[in-house]
Design a protein around this motif. Sequence first.
Motif, PDB file in Angstrom:
ATOM      1  N   ASN A 125      11.472  -2.307  -2.239  1.00 29.29           N
ATOM      2  CA  ASN A 125      10.630  -1.889  -1.125  1.00 29.29           C
ATOM      3  C   ASN A 125      10.549  -0.365  -1.069  1.00 29.29           C
ATOM      4  OD1 ASN A 125      13.001  -0.987   0.176  1.00 29.29           O
ATOM      5  ND2 ASN A 125      13.211  -2.883   1.331  1.00 29.29           N
ATOM      6  N   LYS A 126       9.826   0.155  -0.093  1.00 29.38           N
ATOM      7  CA  LYS A 126       9.611   1.602  -0.012  1.00 29.38           C
ATOM      8  C   LYS A 126      10.892   2.371   0.303  1.00 29.38           C
ATOM      9  CE  LYS A 126       7.942   1.284   4.738  1.00 29.38           C
ATOM     10  NZ  LYS A 126       6.776   1.453   5.586  1.00 29.38           N
ATOM     11  N   PHE A 127      11.952   1.674   0.698  1.00 25.58           N
ATOM     12  CA  PHE A 127      13.224   2.327   0.985  1.00 25.58           C
ATOM     13  C   PHE A 127      14.158   2.308  -0.223  1.00 25.58           C
ATOM     14  CE2 PHE A 127      11.699   0.402   4.989  1.00 25.58           C
ATOM     15  CZ  PHE A 127      11.372   1.576   5.647  1.00 25.58           C
ATOM     16  N   GLY A 128      13.678   1.759  -1.348  1.00 29.56           N
ATOM     17  CA  GLY A 128      14.474   1.721  -2.564  1.00 29.56           C
ATOM     18  C   GLY A 128      15.415   0.546  -2.646  1.00 29.56           C
ATOM     19  N   ARG A 129      15.340  -0.368  -1.695  1.00 32.11           N
ATOM     20  CA  ARG A 129      16.197  -1.546  -1.706  1.00 32.11           C
ATOM     21  C   ARG A 129      15.473  -2.704  -2.375  1.00 32.11           C
ATOM     22  NH1 ARG A 129      17.540   0.962   3.094  1.00 32.11           N
ATOM     23  NH2 ARG A 129      16.592  -0.234   4.736  1.00 32.11           N
ATOM     24  N   SER A 130      16.251  -3.577  -2.974  1.00 29.23           N
ATOM     25  CA  SER A 130      15.696  -4.771  -3.595  1.00 29.23           C
ATOM     26  C   SER A 130      14.887  -5.518  -2.547  1.00 29.23           C
ATOM     27  CB  SER A 130      16.842  -5.639  -4.115  1.00 29.23           C
ATOM     28  OG  SER A 130      16.352  -6.825  -4.649  1.00 29.23           O
ATOM     29  N   SER A 131      13.699  -5.921  -2.909  1.00 29.37           N
ATOM     30  CA  SER A 131      12.769  -6.524  -1.951  1.00 29.37           C
ATOM     31  C   SER A 131      13.125  -7.968  -1.625  1.00 29.37           C
ATOM     32  CB  SER A 131      11.344  -6.454  -2.491  1.00 29.37           C
ATOM     33  OG  SER A 131      10.461  -7.176  -1.661  1.00 29.37           O
ATOM     34  N   ALA A 132      13.490  -8.210  -0.360  1.00 30.63           N
ATOM     35  CA  ALA A 132      13.758  -9.570   0.104  1.00 30.63           C
ATOM     36  C   ALA A 132      12.480 -10.397   0.047  1.00 30.63           C
ATOM     37  CB  ALA A 132      14.324  -9.539   1.518  1.00 30.63           C
ATOM     38  N   THR A 133      11.359  -9.767   0.316  1.00 32.25           N
ATOM     39  CA  THR A 133      10.076 -10.477   0.261  1.00 32.25           C
ATOM     40  C   THR A 133       9.827 -11.000  -1.143  1.00 32.25           C
ATOM     41  OG1 THR A 133       9.145  -9.160   2.060  1.00 32.25           O
ATOM     42  CG2 THR A 133       7.582 -10.258   0.586  1.00 32.25           C
ATOM     43  N   THR A 134      10.038 -10.162  -2.151  1.00 29.95           N
ATOM     44  CA  THR A 134       9.828 -10.587  -3.535  1.00 29.95           C
ATOM     45  C   THR A 134      10.759 -11.739  -3.888  1.00 29.95           C
ATOM     46  OG1 THR A 134       9.094  -8.367  -4.181  1.00 29.95           O
ATOM     47  CG2 THR A 134       9.822  -9.828  -5.946  1.00 29.95           C
ATOM     48  N   ARG A 135      12.019 -11.638  -3.509  1.00 21.64           N
ATOM     49  CA  ARG A 135      12.967 -12.713  -3.804  1.00 21.64           C
ATOM     50  C   ARG A 135      12.530 -14.027  -3.155  1.00 21.64           C
ATOM     51  NH1 ARG A 135      16.574  -8.687  -2.430  1.00 21.64           N
ATOM     52  NH2 ARG A 135      17.232  -9.790  -0.540  1.00 21.64           N
ATOM     53  N   LYS A 136      12.062 -13.965  -1.924  1.00 24.82           N
ATOM     54  CA  LYS A 136      11.652 -15.198  -1.226  1.00 24.82           C
ATOM     55  C   LYS A 136      10.369 -15.771  -1.819  1.00 24.82           C
ATOM     56  CE  LYS A 136      14.239 -14.239   2.775  1.00 24.82           C
ATOM     57  NZ  LYS A 136      15.080 -14.949   3.526  1.00 24.82           N
ATOM     58  N   VAL A 137       9.452 -14.908  -2.250  1.00 25.50           N
ATOM     59  CA  VAL A 137       8.228 -15.400  -2.888  1.00 25.50           C
ATOM     60  C   VAL A 137       8.575 -16.098  -4.202  1.00 25.50           C
ATOM     61  CG1 VAL A 137       6.069 -14.696  -4.002  1.00 25.50           C
ATOM     62  CG2 VAL A 137       6.666 -13.773  -1.754  1.00 25.50           C
ATOM     63  N   ILE A 138       9.474 -15.510  -4.981  1.00 29.80           N
ATOM     64  CA  ILE A 138       9.903 -16.143  -6.234  1.00 29.80           C
ATOM     65  C   ILE A 138      10.489 -17.528  -5.941  1.00 29.80           C
ATOM     66  CG2 ILE A 138      11.615 -16.048  -8.095  1.00 29.80           C
ATOM     67  CD1 ILE A 138      11.290 -12.939  -7.972  1.00 29.80           C
ATOM     68  N   LEU A 153       0.815  -1.219   0.000  1.00 31.12           N
ATOM     69  CA  LEU A 153       0.000   0.000   0.000  1.00 31.12           C
ATOM     70  C   LEU A 153       0.852   1.273   0.000  1.00 31.12           C
ATOM     71  CD1 LEU A 153      -2.896  -1.020   2.412  1.00 31.12           C
ATOM     72  CD2 LEU A 153      -2.904  -1.009  -0.085  1.00 31.12           C
ATOM     73  N   SER A 154       2.111   1.160  -0.383  1.00 32.88           N
ATOM     74  CA  SER A 154       2.981   2.325  -0.492  1.00 32.88           C
ATOM     75  C   SER A 154       2.715   3.043  -1.808  1.00 32.88           C
ATOM     76  CB  SER A 154       4.456   1.903  -0.441  1.00 32.88           C
ATOM     77  OG  SER A 154       4.747   1.290   0.781  1.00 32.88           O
ATOM     78  N   ASN A 155       2.992   4.337  -1.822  1.00 36.17           N
ATOM     79  CA  ASN A 155       2.757   5.128  -3.032  1.00 36.17           C
ATOM     80  C   ASN A 155       3.579   4.650  -4.218  1.00 36.17           C
ATOM     81  OD1 ASN A 155       0.855   6.785  -1.828  1.00 36.17           O
ATOM     82  ND2 ASN A 155       2.391   8.257  -1.139  1.00 36.17           N
ATOM     83  N   HIS A 156       4.775   4.101  -3.970  1.00 34.75           N
ATOM     84  CA  HIS A 156       5.650   3.702  -5.069  1.00 34.75           C
ATOM     85  C   HIS A 156       5.151   2.454  -5.801  1.00 34.75           C
ATOM     86  CE1 HIS A 156       7.204   0.758  -2.208  1.00 34.75           C
ATOM     87  NE2 HIS A 156       7.828   0.180  -3.214  1.00 34.75           N
ATOM     88  N   THR A 157       4.079   1.830  -5.325  1.00 32.00           N
ATOM     89  CA  THR A 157       3.595   0.597  -5.959  1.00 32.00           C
ATOM     90  C   THR A 157       2.441   0.827  -6.934  1.00 32.00           C
ATOM     91  OG1 THR A 157       2.083   0.127  -4.115  1.00 32.00           O
ATOM     92  CG2 THR A 157       4.307  -0.795  -3.981  1.00 32.00           C
TER      93      THR A 157
END
Length: 156
Positions: free
Chosen positions: A129-142, A15-19
């Motif tokens: 993620n909202k901090f501009g870092r590669s999303s660990a959550t996305t990597r783990k879901v993949i 629900l962040s603006n960047h999404t």
Amino acid sequence: MTIPSVKTILYATSLSNHTRGVFQHAIDLANVYQAKLIMLHVLKPLSDSNIMAIQSYLSEKDIQKIQNVANQETKNTMKQRLADFYQDEMAGKNLPEIEQIVVKGLSRYAIVEQANKLNADIIVMGSHNKFGRSSATTRKVIKHSGRAVFVVPTDG
């Protein structure tokens, strides 16, 4: 080669603006495949120490009320986001059927669990993620979902 059948798309959002761009891609995919779109937001659980501190001041009933209010506020945010998005970018276009789900848990596990439960054909997520870092959550879901994950570049 045949195009796989896609009936359900799970869009995982912070629900962040960047999404917003990620949401646009999820809608576009749902329209292309004429699929149902499920918008998922995962609320992080409180730590054990936080729960113990809260329980010393509030009853279980009051804690449940607070959790229900938080869930409802999140759902209201999702509904408002849909309304704003529709007004800004989708006026006059087809909006797919969108179901909104809020669950509690750790995002990487809850997203995979919901994808399995809902038999989602594709998961749509942002790359950062909202901090501009590669999303660990996305990597783990993949890594753990066992299904197609459509990753949309985000700036964070």
